[in-house]
Design a protein around this motif. Structure first.
Motif, PDB file in Angstrom:
ATOM      1  N   TYR A 124       0.926  -1.120   0.018  1.00 16.84           N
ATOM      2  CA  TYR A 124      -0.009   0.039  -0.089  1.00 16.84           C
ATOM      3  C   TYR A 124       0.894   1.302   0.142  1.00 16.84           C
ATOM      4  O   TYR A 124       1.935   1.248   0.607  1.00 16.84           O
ATOM      5  N   LEU A 128      -3.203   3.390   0.091  1.00 15.63           N
ATOM      6  CA  LEU A 128      -3.857   2.980  -1.253  1.00 15.63           C
ATOM      7  C   LEU A 128      -3.278   1.837  -1.778  1.00 15.63           C
ATOM      8  O   LEU A 128      -1.996   1.772  -1.949  1.00 15.63           O
ATOM      9  N   HIS A 129      -3.956   0.926  -2.240  1.00 18.62           N
ATOM     10  CA  HIS A 129      -3.590  -0.441  -2.501  1.00 18.62           C
ATOM     11  C   HIS A 129      -2.649  -0.313  -3.943  1.00 18.62           C
ATOM     12  O   HIS A 129      -3.436   0.189  -5.013  1.00 18.62           O
ATOM     13  N   ILE A 131      -2.365  -2.112  -6.747  1.00 18.55           N
ATOM     14  CA  ILE A 131      -2.819  -3.289  -7.361  1.00 18.55           C
ATOM     15  C   ILE A 131      -1.903  -3.895  -8.362  1.00 18.55           C
ATOM     16  O   ILE A 131      -1.604  -3.125  -9.454  1.00 18.55           O
ATOM     17  N   ASN A 360      -5.641   1.459 -13.102  1.00 17.22           N
ATOM     18  CA  ASN A 360      -6.329   1.150 -11.528  1.00 17.22           C
ATOM     19  C   ASN A 360      -6.997   2.629 -11.003  1.00 17.22           C
ATOM     20  O   ASN A 360      -6.024   3.353 -11.288  1.00 17.22           O
ATOM     21  N   THR A 362      -8.055   3.708  -7.261  1.00 16.33           N
ATOM     22  CA  THR A 362      -8.310   3.400  -6.021  1.00 16.33           C
ATOM     23  C   THR A 362      -8.743   4.744  -4.854  1.00 16.33           C
ATOM     24  O   THR A 362      -8.155   5.781  -5.378  1.00 16.33           O
ATOM     25  N   ASP A 364     -10.181   6.018  -1.097  1.00 10.63           N
ATOM     26  CA  ASP A 364     -10.288   5.976   0.327  1.00 10.63           C
ATOM     27  C   ASP A 364     -10.636   7.296   1.008  1.00 10.63           C
ATOM     28  O   ASP A 364     -10.195   8.182   1.198  1.00 10.63           O
ATOM     29  N   ASP A 385     -14.276   2.872   0.924  1.00  8.02           N
ATOM     30  CA  ASP A 385     -13.131   2.978  -0.112  1.00  8.02           C
ATOM     31  C   ASP A 385     -13.529   2.172  -1.169  1.00  8.02           C
ATOM     32  O   ASP A 385     -14.639   1.181  -1.258  1.00  8.02           O
ATOM     33  N   GLN A 387     -11.842   0.218  -4.915  1.00  9.53           N
ATOM     34  CA  GLN A 387     -10.814  -0.085  -5.795  1.00  9.53           C
ATOM     35  C   GLN A 387     -11.384  -0.653  -7.234  1.00  9.53           C
ATOM     36  O   GLN A 387     -12.284  -1.424  -7.112  1.00  9.53           O
ATOM     37  N   THR A 389     -10.020  -2.366 -10.905  1.00  9.36           N
ATOM     38  CA  THR A 389      -8.775  -2.443 -12.034  1.00  9.36           C
ATOM     39  C   THR A 389      -9.160  -3.173 -13.275  1.00  9.36           C
ATOM     40  O   THR A 389     -10.182  -4.093 -13.054  1.00  9.36           O
ATOM     41  N   SER A 429     -13.973  -5.053  -9.265  1.00  7.46           N
ATOM     42  CA  SER A 429     -14.079  -3.704  -8.256  1.00  7.46           C
ATOM     43  C   SER A 429     -14.354  -4.088  -7.046  1.00  7.46           C
ATOM     44  O   SER A 429     -14.871  -5.502  -6.800  1.00  7.46           O
TER      45      SER A 429
END
Length: 718
Positions: A124, A128-129, A131, A360, A362, A364, A385, A387, A389, A429
């Motif tokens: 992260y 935020l991830h 991906i 991607n 993301t 939050d 949040d 996500q 991709t 998602s």
């Protein structure tokens, strides 16, 4: 039963040792506290030595003291990264408890390949991830030049972050504008033709400091530890912060990173590396590919927005958003893992080609606040949040290429490219809603967290024109309790769960349910009051269920019936007992095993996870005298035995290895005042150039551990 007996015998001993160390340290500190109180009527506590990280924001998503967090968390500061001249995440985490960084040894530079508590670690960045490709090779890598800090959160983290592997996450923090005017340029030169240049400058754009900026750049080149390969990188990261008052901050950050070359990604066969070969040992720098065909070109572009507004001293709203676009072009010739001649010299090879693209998004959003109800203080967080991709990959494996003599390699073989065998478009998602209450009452710290995620996965196979999809809703939670005694000792217990989506399908073409992780952890932390240190001892048991395994009634398909168990002991401590002295030590024992499987792997231990690691380093900078400013230190890393993840006669044990590191530094301001800001850092890893095997996969491939690597960094800061 023998493994169980070993586990039961080791755990009480390890935990008792840990508690004893903490108790003895606490007793010493208590005595020191009492002595200080007797010597002075003042209640002020004087901290001796330098400062090291004492808080972390990743475990609870709010800044909290590490000693009050009921979970094991390790922090690597920018100062430590500079001290050890670390150049990638594997370097940075070499001394961290619970982390194995030698997954692919001396070919690991392309990716940050590591495990936490026996499982791959998600990353992260700024909460935020990051991906990665689910199916292929499009895996981002964030250069350390862009990072201020690294935190490793151990154990399931889904309750605040959504889908993630159960072992833990690496939480990275970007370099951002500080509102101060500063600058730094540095050059690193080292083994294997390494040359690395970085620049980091920042300041304000107006007299009131409403607008501040930072610009970070990196240029890196190396011949790598594998012959006939090179790595190159260019990256730049500008950022701008708008801070109209002390309540509002908005930062926009851009990162462009280009990797035209990324070294090799090959391996060596088992015979001639781990096992004997009648012709001797294969060279550590052996390259199994074709130099004129080898290519791994990765381009990363990220735009990040970080917004915070404080309503008052207690309540604030935060929104972090990122868009990432990543492309990779991959050409490789790789060895098939077996010899084609009885003399065991000619190694079979094949080709791999892949073209991938990731898009991607993301996001939050969360609100944090403090509520006081009588003697209770509630630190609250409520968040939503998202996500998303979209991933495309077209790849093929096979083709034709000549065998290669591993003891006398000749390159330039004619190649026939493989046909495309995998061509998909994946859309995934995830929307999550989470809440957490961290309750303080006297010395008690109780953390209660809950989250629900809604997941949507669809994958289009362009070759078959078929589509697989799955909608899923998952709940994850966490409960942790800690008590902080007045002397700095803090025992804790916690329970946490996680989930991770899968793309494997069953016999009917349905995507399997996500894997689920569950962990119980107990431990104790100690932060003395009279010198700067933090010691942590933890014991955990972690299980991942719903792992894809062979369907007994339909062997070409899979079902979600597998299970992997990991349990272990971790000890870690960092200290600055006197000015100029830095100490760090860690110990890890991990007993991980496939406990349920239908393909013959039940009872095996996953590959690339050493059972035991023990690490430590010390560094001291002279404070006065003619050698003031000179620093010197060293480290020891023990990597215990590992396994190749195969059952029965194919099972192999990878021997352990002990490695020695050396570090030195000099601050030139002690030589002449006009040289203030000029520093030199030298770091040597695997100083004795120990030849060892870092890991083996099945009975096909092995990877040598990195050889001796000496680097010198000259930096000028103003």
């Amino acid at each position: 039963m023998s493994n169980l007996r070993q586990f039961l015998s080791v755990y009480p001993l390890a935990l008792a040792s840990a508690v004893s160390v903490v108790a003895l340290s606490a007793g010493g500190a208590w005595a020191a506290d009492d002595a200080a109180a007797d010597a002075s009527p003042s209640s002020e506590v004087v901290i001796l030595g330098e400062r090291s990280p004492t808080d972390a924001a990743s475990a609870l998503k709010t800044a909290a003291p590490l000693v009050e967090t009921p979970q094991s968390v390790s922090v690597i500061s920018r100062d430590e990264l500079n001290l050890r001249v670390a150049e990638n995440l594997n370097d940075a985490l070499n001394y961290t408890a619970g982390v194995a960084t030698d997954t692919r040894g001396n070919t690991a530079g392309r990716y940050d390949l590591m495990t936490v508590r026996g499982f791959n670690a998600d990353q992260y960045l700024d909460g935020l991830h990051i991906i990665s490709s689910v199916n292929g090779y499009a895996i981002p890598q964030i250069d350390l030049a862009f990072l201020e800090r690294i935190e490793v959160v151990k154990g399931p983290a889904s309750v605040l972050y959504g889908n993630a592997n159960p072992g833990g996450i690496a939480a990275l923090t970007s370099k951002l504008p500080t509102g101060q005017t500063f600058g730094e340029v540095s050059v690193t030169a080292g083994s294997f033709g390494t040359v690395r240049e970085t620049a980091d400058i920042g300041g304000t754009l107006d007299p009131n400091g409403v607008l501040s900026y930072r610009l970070v750049g990196v240029n890196d080149r190396s011949d790598t530890q594998i012959s006939h390969t090179e790595s190159e990188r260019f990256g730049i990261s500008p950022s701008l912060t708008y801070r109209p008052d002390d309540k509002t901050s908005w930062t926009v950050l851009y990162v462009h990173q280009q990797d035209p070359r990324s070294g090799g990604y090959g391996a060596v066969p088992v015979q001639g590396s781990l096992l004997s070969n009648p012709n001797g040992q294969i060279a550590r720098d052996f390259y199994d590919g074709e130099p004129d065909f080898e290519r791994f070109n990765r381009t990363e572009n990220m735009v990040t927005s970080l917004f915070t507004h404080k309503f008052d001293d207690d309540w604030a709203v935060h929104q972090n958003t990122r868009y990432m676009h990543l492309t990779t072009l991959y050409n490789s010739v790789y060895n098939a893992g077996y010899f084609t001649d009885v003399n065991e010299t000619k190694l079979a090879r094949a080709l791999a080609v892949a073209r991938e693209e990731l898009n991607n998004v993301t996001l939050d959003n969360n609100v944090t606040g403090v509520v006081r109800t009588g003697a209770l203080t509630h630190n609250l967080i409520f968040g939503v949040d998202f996500q998303n991709t979209v991933q495309t990959e077209a790849s093929g494996f096979g083709g034709s290429v000549a065998d290669i003599d591993v003891f006398n390699p000749v390159y330039g073989s004619a190649l026939t490219l493989p046909a495309t065998s995998f061509d998909v478009r994946l859309h995934m998602s995830q929307t999550g809603v989470y809440a957490q209450d961290q309750i303080s009452y006297g010395g008690f710290r109780l953390v209660l967290s809950g989250r629900n995620d809604w997941l949507d996965i669809s994958q289009l196979d362009h070759l078959s024109n078929g589509t697989t999809s799955k909608d899923e809703s998952k709940f994850t939670g966490r409960a942790g309790l800690l008590y902080l005694f007045d002397n700095g000792v803090a025992p804790y217990v916690s329970y946490a769960t996680s989930f991770l989506p899968q793309t494997t399908v069953d016999r009917n073409g349905n995507v399997l349910a996500p894997t689920e992780g569950k962990q119980v952890e107990v431990g104790v932390k100690y932060q003395p009051k009279v010198w700067n240190a933090l010691l942590t001892a933890s014991l955990y048991e972690l299980r991942e269920t719903n792992v894809a395994t062979t369907d007994p009634s339909f062997p070409t398909a899979s079902i979600a019936a597998g299970e992997v168990r990991s349990r272990g002991v971790e000890l870690e401590g960092s200290a600055h007992p006197i000015t100029g002295l830095t100490l760090h030590a860690s110990y890890t024992y991990i007993d991980n095993q496939v406990t349920k499987d239908n393909s013959g792997l039940e009872g095996t231990r996953p590959y690339a996870v050493p059972q035991t690691t023990a690490n430590g380093y010390a560094n001291y900078v002279l404070q006065d005298g003619p050698l003031a400013g000179l620093g010197f230190g060293g480290g020891v890393r023990y990597i215990g035995r590992g396994y190749n993840g195969v059952a029965g006669s194919g099972s192999l044990t990878i021997p352990g290895a002990t490695l020695f590191d050396l570090m030195g530094s000099y601050d030139f301001k002690h030589l002449a005042p006009q040289l203030d800001g000029l520093t030199l850092n030298i770091d040597a890893t695997n100083l004795l150039d120990r030849r060892y095997i870092s890991s083996c996969y099945s009975s096909i491939w092995c990877w040598y551990g990195p050889g001796r690597d000496v680097k010198a960094n000259v930096a000028y800061r103003w």
